[in-house]
Scaffold this motif. Sequence first.
Motif, PDB file in Angstrom:
ATOM      1  N   ALA A 101       0.826  -1.198   0.047  1.00 52.91           N
ATOM      2  CA  ALA A 101       0.174   0.100  -0.013  1.00 52.91           C
ATOM      3  C   ALA A 101       0.866   1.291   0.008  1.00 52.91           C
ATOM      4  N   ILE A 147      -0.995   4.189  -5.563  1.00 50.87           N
ATOM      5  CA  ILE A 147       0.348   3.595  -4.782  1.00 50.87           C
ATOM      6  C   ILE A 147       1.347   4.711  -5.202  1.00 50.87           C
ATOM      7  N   PRO A 148       1.794   5.381  -4.094  1.00 55.45           N
ATOM      8  CA  PRO A 148       1.587   5.441  -2.749  1.00 55.45           C
ATOM      9  C   PRO A 148       0.365   6.304  -2.386  1.00 55.45           C
TER      10      PRO A 148
END
Length: 375
Positions: free
Chosen positions: A197, A365-366
Amino acid sequence: MLTALSELSQMFRAQAEGCRANGGPTGSPLTHALLSAAADDLDAGGVSAEVMAGAERDRQGSVPGLRFAGAVHRLVLEGRAPDLARHYPNVGGRLRADELWADAEPVLREHLDELRRRVRATVVQTNEPGRMAPMLGGLLVAAQRAAREVGRSGAFPVRLWEIGASGGLNLRPDRVAVRLGNGDVLGDPDSPLRLDAQWTGLPPADLGQPLQVVERAGCDTHPVDVSTEDGRLHLSSFVWPDQLDRWRRAQAAMRLAAEDPVLVERASGPDWLSRRLTQRQSGVLTVVWHSVVWQYVPPGDRARGRSVLAEAAAQATPDAPLALLVYEPRRVPNSEGGPYRFDLLLRLWPAGLSLHLGSGGGHGIPFTWNEQVWN
């Protein structure tokens, strides 16, 4: 006054600039080099002008440069451009920017008619499985916050309906393994699709409560059937070939889709929602979701979609609430991270809550969690 071909080459250059790496993970040096060289070739009236014949006056929102790059990429994936493939990392190559166009130009000439047909017939498909990481967090917030507003002891189960779903790869956020920085995993720890994640902060929700999705479906004006080789190639061709993490995520997401098929209907968002949103279900939160699709929606459909959603919001009840959860870009002038920021936004009815949950990269992501009021 610019000619149509000059305007097209300018769009290619703008799209090439958007692919520039800038030292970050979201760029594509290969696509930048290909589109920059193609823009020069367009200005010279070369083979690129023949490939793009009939698309000279396409609007910028249809991203003709990315359609061109996707059509060429597909030839590489099908093994029909071996000399060009040596530049494509996702098939084992390595970019040699000074040699790229010399290898690309003969491919364009050999497959001219096919490339022209594909560029004119296709639309860019942006299924990005990485967006399911912030989406899962957003759904947990929505289900729990809607329950809290009405004094419900547990989170609402969710009906998830996606507009612009393409191949439906982002309709399974509860069936993905989302790995957090502390080693915990949200979703399904046994999933074939695992997402790192890269979160800063955490969603404002109880992460120990699993998300329960009781129904899921999507619509798209050009749905992709990922159970077919043609559909998988189509989606794969729009993944930038030197972004190997994205490439692996897309392939894993398509394997998950094969295990767990979800219906994606051929329909415009407003028409589809007008049918779906009349079907209220007690004890369930209905969530309308879309990600990086708004720029491709014609203005008339945007207005109709807002109207359909407003009508449904007025009919939402505490026992059958409605949510809008979106992940879309907003222009941020003079930003070090690029000209756009991607915001996760949530509206809840009848509670009347409007929340900005956080911001992240275009591929999900991020991501940084930062709850604020969404005006």
